[in-house]
Scaffold this motif. Sequence first.
Motif, PDB file in Angstrom:
ATOM      1  N   PRO A 228      16.725  -0.544 -12.321  1.00 50.83           N
ATOM      2  CA  PRO A 228      15.404   0.037 -12.074  1.00 50.83           C
ATOM      3  C   PRO A 228      14.782   0.655 -13.324  1.00 50.83           C
ATOM      4  N   GLN A 229      13.465   0.808 -13.263  1.00 56.28           N
ATOM      5  CA  GLN A 229      12.734   1.393 -14.395  1.00 56.28           C
ATOM      6  C   GLN A 229      13.219   2.818 -14.689  1.00 56.28           C
ATOM      7  N   GLU A 230      13.386   3.610 -13.619  1.00 58.42           N
ATOM      8  CA  GLU A 230      13.959   4.950 -13.790  1.00 58.42           C
ATOM      9  C   GLU A 230      15.462   4.785 -13.611  1.00 58.42           C
TER      10      GLU A 230
ATOM     11  N   VAL B 234       0.866  -1.179   0.000  1.00 62.42           N
ATOM     12  CA  VAL B 234       0.000   0.000   0.000  1.00 62.42           C
ATOM     13  C   VAL B 234       0.898   1.222   0.000  1.00 62.42           C
ATOM     14  N   HIS B 235       0.687   2.107  -0.991  1.00 62.47           N
ATOM     15  CA  HIS B 235       1.438   3.365  -1.029  1.00 62.47           C
ATOM     16  C   HIS B 235       0.623   4.431  -0.312  1.00 62.47           C
ATOM     17  N   GLY B 236       1.305   5.284   0.423  1.00 61.15           N
ATOM     18  CA  GLY B 236       0.627   6.401   1.081  1.00 61.15           C
ATOM     19  C   GLY B 236      -0.170   5.931   2.286  1.00 61.15           C
TER      20      GLY B 236
ATOM     21  N   ALA C 145      -4.300   6.598   0.551  1.00 62.52           N
ATOM     22  CA  ALA C 145      -3.640   5.296   0.429  1.00 62.52           C
ATOM     23  C   ALA C 145      -4.088   4.579  -0.838  1.00 62.52           C
ATOM     24  N   ARG C 146      -3.146   3.892  -1.442  1.00 63.65           N
ATOM     25  CA  ARG C 146      -3.465   3.195  -2.680  1.00 63.65           C
ATOM     26  C   ARG C 146      -2.817   1.810  -2.648  1.00 63.65           C
ATOM     27  N   GLU C 147      -3.632   0.792  -2.822  1.00 57.76           N
ATOM     28  CA  GLU C 147      -3.086  -0.569  -2.806  1.00 57.76           C
ATOM     29  C   GLU C 147      -2.556  -0.902  -4.196  1.00 57.76           C
TER      30      GLU C 147
ATOM     31  N   PRO D 297      -0.001  -4.375 -17.641  1.00 58.10           N
ATOM     32  CA  PRO D 297      -0.131  -3.027 -18.197  1.00 58.10           C
ATOM     33  C   PRO D 297       0.382  -1.963 -17.225  1.00 58.10           C
ATOM     34  N   ASN D 298       0.472  -0.725 -17.670  1.00 55.63           N
ATOM     35  CA  ASN D 298       0.913   0.365 -16.808  1.00 55.63           C
ATOM     36  C   ASN D 298       0.049   0.410 -15.550  1.00 55.63           C
ATOM     37  N   GLY D 299       0.716   0.548 -14.418  1.00 52.27           N
ATOM     38  CA  GLY D 299      -0.013   0.679 -13.161  1.00 52.27           C
ATOM     39  C   GLY D 299      -0.463  -0.640 -12.563  1.00 52.27           C
ATOM     40  N   ALA D 300      -0.049  -1.765 -13.157  1.00 48.29           N
ATOM     41  CA  ALA D 300      -0.483  -3.081 -12.662  1.00 48.29           C
ATOM     42  C   ALA D 300       0.095  -3.394 -11.280  1.00 48.29           C
ATOM     43  N   GLY D 301       1.242  -2.767 -10.965  1.00 48.45           N
ATOM     44  CA  GLY D 301       1.876  -3.029  -9.668  1.00 48.45           C
ATOM     45  C   GLY D 301       3.218  -3.735  -9.791  1.00 48.45           C
ATOM     46  N   LYS D 302       3.756  -3.827 -11.008  1.00 39.96           N
ATOM     47  CA  LYS D 302       5.009  -4.560 -11.234  1.00 39.96           C
ATOM     48  C   LYS D 302       6.171  -3.932 -10.466  1.00 39.96           C
ATOM     49  N   THR D 303       6.345  -2.609 -10.634  1.00 36.61           N
ATOM     50  CA  THR D 303       7.474  -1.940  -9.982  1.00 36.61           C
ATOM     51  C   THR D 303       7.318  -1.989  -8.464  1.00 36.61           C
ATOM     52  N   SER D 304       6.092  -1.863  -7.988  1.00 36.25           N
ATOM     53  CA  SER D 304       5.864  -1.948  -6.534  1.00 36.25           C
ATOM     54  C   SER D 304       6.280  -3.326  -6.027  1.00 36.25           C
ATOM     55  N   LEU D 305       5.946  -4.364  -6.794  1.00 32.32           N
ATOM     56  CA  LEU D 305       6.315  -5.726  -6.390  1.00 32.32           C
ATOM     57  C   LEU D 305       7.834  -5.904  -6.438  1.00 32.32           C
TER      58      LEU D 305
HETATM   59  N1  LIG Z   1       5.276   5.974  -4.491  1.00 34.40           N
HETATM   60  C1  LIG Z   1       3.975   5.852  -4.789  1.00 34.40           C
HETATM   61  N2  LIG Z   1       3.031   6.568  -4.141  1.00 34.40           N
HETATM   62  C2  LIG Z   1       1.719   6.441  -4.433  1.00 34.40           C
HETATM   63  N3  LIG Z   1       1.248   5.596  -5.376  1.00 34.40           N
HETATM   64  C3  LIG Z   1       2.135   4.864  -6.042  1.00 34.40           C
HETATM   65  C4  LIG Z   1       3.549   4.947  -5.809  1.00 34.40           C
HETATM   66  N4  LIG Z   1       4.174   4.086  -6.634  1.00 34.40           N
HETATM   67  C5  LIG Z   1       3.212   3.498  -7.359  1.00 34.40           C
HETATM   68  N5  LIG Z   1       1.995   3.968  -7.025  1.00 34.40           N
HETATM   69  C6  LIG Z   1       0.700   3.528  -7.580  1.00 34.40           C
HETATM   70  O1  LIG Z   1       0.636   2.117  -7.467  1.00 34.40           O
HETATM   71  C7  LIG Z   1       0.083   1.526  -8.641  1.00 34.40           C
HETATM   72  C8  LIG Z   1       1.070   0.537  -9.238  1.00 34.40           C
HETATM   73  O2  LIG Z   1       2.198   1.249  -9.702  1.00 34.40           O
HETATM   74  P1  LIG Z   1       3.508   0.510 -10.238  1.00 34.40           P
HETATM   75  O3  LIG Z   1       4.508   1.578 -10.540  1.00 34.40           O
HETATM   76  O4  LIG Z   1       3.894  -0.525  -9.258  1.00 34.40           O
HETATM   77  O5  LIG Z   1       2.951  -0.178 -11.558  1.00 34.40           O
HETATM   78  P2  LIG Z   1       3.730  -0.778 -12.814  1.00 34.40           P
HETATM   79  O6  LIG Z   1       3.051  -2.052 -13.144  1.00 34.40           O
HETATM   80  O7  LIG Z   1       5.180  -0.820 -12.553  1.00 34.40           O
HETATM   81  O8  LIG Z   1       3.399   0.275 -13.951  1.00 34.40           O
HETATM   82  P3  LIG Z   1       4.310   0.770 -15.225  1.00 34.40           P
HETATM   83  O9  LIG Z   1       4.155  -0.261 -16.303  1.00 34.40           O
HETATM   84  O10 LIG Z   1       3.658   2.066 -15.611  1.00 34.40           O
HETATM   85  O11 LIG Z   1       5.711   0.938 -14.748  1.00 34.40           O
HETATM   86  C9  LIG Z   1      -0.255   2.692  -9.562  1.00 34.40           C
HETATM   87  O12 LIG Z   1      -1.605   2.992  -9.408  1.00 34.40           O
HETATM   88  C10 LIG Z   1       0.606   3.821  -9.056  1.00 34.40           C
HETATM   89  O13 LIG Z   1      -0.015   5.058  -9.293  1.00 34.40           O
END
Ligand SMILES: Nc1ncnc2c1ncn2[C@@H]1O[C@H](COP(=O)(O)OP(=O)(O)OP(=O)(O)O)[C@@H](O)[C@H]1O
Length: 311
Positions: free
Chosen positions: A84-86, A10-12, A17-19, A39-47
Amino acid sequence: MIELDNIRVVHGAGSGAREAVSGVSLTIGTGELFGLLGPNGAGKTSLVSVLTGLRAPTSGRVILDGRELGRDGADLRRRIGLAPQETALYPAMTGLENMRFFGSLFGLKGPSFDRSAMEILEALGLAACSDRPAGTYSGGMLRRLNLAVALAHEPDILFLDEPTVGVDPQSRALLFSRIRDLHGRGRTIVYTSHHLDEVEALCPRLAIMDHGRLIACDTLPSLLGRMPGTIRAACGPVPSDLAESLAKQALGTWTNESGGFRLECPEPAARAPAVLERLIAAGIRPASLEVRASDLHSVFLSLTGRELRDG
Ligand SMILES: Nc1ncnc2c1ncn2[C@@H]1O[C@H](COP(=O)(O)OP(=O)(O)OP(=O)(O)O)[C@@H](O)[C@H]1O
Ligand SMILES: [Mg+2]
């Protein structure tokens, strides 16, 4: 072996807060080249940030060869490399200095480190510009340097988060060939991407993520095997009793098209010869016959109801 046990991120906090990851469990074997697609925003980078120990999961555990990441010894971090992605590089430092900086984070330095750093730069086509500031590199060169610094401490587990963003086909081919080399030398690699074609080309096993959840995790052949492919022929009209019988034999669905037909069926390549044989026996000689296996596009579409376009 990497085991993810019910990971939530969960971010924030509070109303903002965003899961991003909602209870992901999965196992990645030692030496696998594993794709994490979504797809974008799926949660890959968070994982990935949890898997690399950059952040702790909100709940759940990551177990690396039986030991819990974040709890059980800092030496586990040393085994992990992340591109990293960035891209996180120092523009004022040269390519080699960037390597030295990232090596020093793990206490690595000296002539033998420089030698291995130069070998890595060489393998990524960066040896000739290793003494130039990274700030003067092109986007594709920066991506390659991003991978090089992830390899600087010779990790045995490598996370690549969208490693081909902004690279041209030539640099992409070089990256792919280095990734295959690393896999061939026994490294465990997790390759994150929203490019279906890249994951399909590189990864024998993959997970598909959408809205923070795993919607599929399997080997590529069995994911593709879940979806029917197509046999399409330009052969003029086919009598309806023959069409019906062919569809039944191929366990498929028949559609008449202008100039021929389309037959959607499992394992089209295995069924096409029998279809052709029966057409010819009935005096029908197709001008063309196209066999198309399922691809990850149709798998993704069938699982989510949405297209995942490359780009
Ligand atoms: N630091 C953060 N603070 C708040 N929300 C975040 C943060 N990082 C990611 N999110 C949110 O968490 C969700 C998943 O983001 P994440 O970056 O993990 O996805 P992703 O699959 O890597 O996407 P992409 O293909 O665009 O890189 C998105 O809705 C994003 O807005
Ligand atoms: Mg991402």
